[in-house]
Design a protein around this motif. Structure first.
Motif, PDB file in Angstrom:
ATOM      1  N   ARG A 117      41.175  30.765  33.375  1.00 27.94           N
ATOM      2  CA  ARG A 117      40.218  30.542  34.463  1.00 27.94           C
ATOM      3  C   ARG A 117      39.061  31.535  34.292  1.00 27.94           C
ATOM      4  O   ARG A 117      39.293  32.748  34.188  1.00 27.94           O
ATOM      5  CB  ARG A 117      40.896  30.779  35.804  1.00 27.94           C
ATOM      6  N   PRO A 118      37.832  31.042  34.270  1.00 26.66           N
ATOM      7  CA  PRO A 118      36.697  31.965  34.132  1.00 26.66           C
ATOM      8  C   PRO A 118      36.494  32.789  35.400  1.00 26.66           C
ATOM      9  O   PRO A 118      36.717  32.310  36.511  1.00 26.66           O
ATOM     10  CB  PRO A 118      35.504  31.030  33.872  1.00 26.66           C
ATOM     11  N   ASN A 119      36.104  34.030  35.211  1.00 21.41           N
ATOM     12  CA  ASN A 119      35.742  34.937  36.306  1.00 21.41           C
ATOM     13  C   ASN A 119      36.848  35.130  37.337  1.00 21.41           C
ATOM     14  O   ASN A 119      36.567  35.281  38.524  1.00 21.41           O
ATOM     15  CB  ASN A 119      34.462  34.453  36.998  1.00 21.41           C
ATOM     16  N   SER A 120      38.083  35.142  36.888  1.00 22.42           N
ATOM     17  CA  SER A 120      39.194  35.339  37.811  1.00 22.42           C
ATOM     18  C   SER A 120      39.313  36.817  38.190  1.00 22.42           C
ATOM     19  O   SER A 120      39.150  37.687  37.340  1.00 22.42           O
ATOM     20  CB  SER A 120      40.507  34.887  37.172  1.00 22.42           C
ATOM     21  N   PRO A 121      39.630  37.104  39.436  1.00 23.19           N
ATOM     22  CA  PRO A 121      39.842  38.499  39.833  1.00 23.19           C
ATOM     23  C   PRO A 121      41.238  38.994  39.459  1.00 23.19           C
ATOM     24  O   PRO A 121      41.560  40.157  39.686  1.00 23.19           O
ATOM     25  CB  PRO A 121      39.667  38.459  41.355  1.00 23.19           C
ATOM     26  N   TYR A 122      42.074  38.113  38.883  1.00 17.69           N
ATOM     27  CA  TYR A 122      43.462  38.443  38.576  1.00 17.69           C
ATOM     28  C   TYR A 122      43.731  38.384  37.077  1.00 17.69           C
ATOM     29  O   TYR A 122      43.012  37.713  36.333  1.00 17.69           O
ATOM     30  CB  TYR A 122      44.407  37.456  39.269  1.00 17.69           C
ATOM     31  N   GLY A 123      44.801  39.050  36.663  1.00 21.77           N
ATOM     32  CA  GLY A 123      45.299  38.863  35.321  1.00 21.77           C
ATOM     33  C   GLY A 123      45.929  37.481  35.236  1.00 21.77           C
ATOM     34  O   GLY A 123      46.330  36.909  36.259  1.00 21.77           O
ATOM     35  N   GLU A 124      46.032  36.952  34.023  1.00 24.45           N
ATOM     36  CA  GLU A 124      46.540  35.582  33.894  1.00 24.45           C
ATOM     37  C   GLU A 124      47.250  35.384  32.561  1.00 24.45           C
ATOM     38  O   GLU A 124      46.746  35.779  31.519  1.00 24.45           O
ATOM     39  CB  GLU A 124      45.374  34.605  34.001  1.00 24.45           C
ATOM     40  N   ASN A 125      48.424  34.774  32.624  1.00 24.83           N
ATOM     41  CA  ASN A 125      49.140  34.320  31.440  1.00 24.83           C
ATOM     42  C   ASN A 125      49.290  32.808  31.525  1.00 24.83           C
ATOM     43  O   ASN A 125      49.575  32.273  32.608  1.00 24.83           O
ATOM     44  CB  ASN A 125      50.530  34.964  31.338  1.00 24.83           C
TER      45      ASN A 125
END
Length: 154
Positions: A67-75
């Motif tokens: 996801r672009p510009n997410s405020p969270y980390g992501e797997n």
């Protein structure tokens, strides 16, 4: 009578999709964290909702990207032609530990999924899976995010 039929249809359709195995997903994450002496993560329904939205978006668009510009980390995890379990998904990410050298804080290959799981400052996780015809997309979001260049995960 029509209202009763509508309620029954809603209940039936709600049961068609199995509940997300949040306890298993959280346990799988925390088992990896405990190996390096980190405290357990907490489950976040808000992060799970955020993850579900993105997983459904990726499935609908037939894409696989962060996801672009997410405020969270992501797997992210994708499987085609089969189904996965939380242990398999987290196990796949955790297998990147072999590419991470803690002493030098360097990655030799891919290890960002693993380091996000074991990021010391991360406190909560929420995950979801979107299932389509022979395809699953799993998304986990982490708060606060990790993987800052130059910082050690633990």
């Amino acid at each position: 009578m029509a209202a009763l039929l509508l309620i029954l249809c809603a209940l039936t359709s709600a049961r068609s999709e199995p509940a997300f195995p949040s306890k298993e997903m959280l346990s799988a994450h925390n088992a990896i964290r405990s190996r390096v002496g980190l405290p357990p993560l907490l489950w976040s329904d808000n992060l799970a909702k955020f993850a579900r939205d993105w997983a459904n978006t990726l499935l609908a668009r037939q894409q696989f990207s962060h996801r672009p510009n997410s405020p969270y980390g992501e797997n992210l995890f994708e499987i085609v032609g089969d189904v996965a379990t939380p242990q398999e998904v987290v196990g796949d990410w955790a297998s990147e530990a072999r590419d991470y050298d803690h002493r030098s804080n360097r990655c030799h290959g891919q290890c960002g999924h693993y380091t996000q799981i074991v990021w010391r400052n991360t406190k909560s996780v929420g995950c979801a899976v979107a299932r389509g015809a022979k395809r699953e997309i799993w998304v986990c979001n982490y708060d606060p995010p990790g993987n800052y260049v130059g910082q050690r995960p633990y």
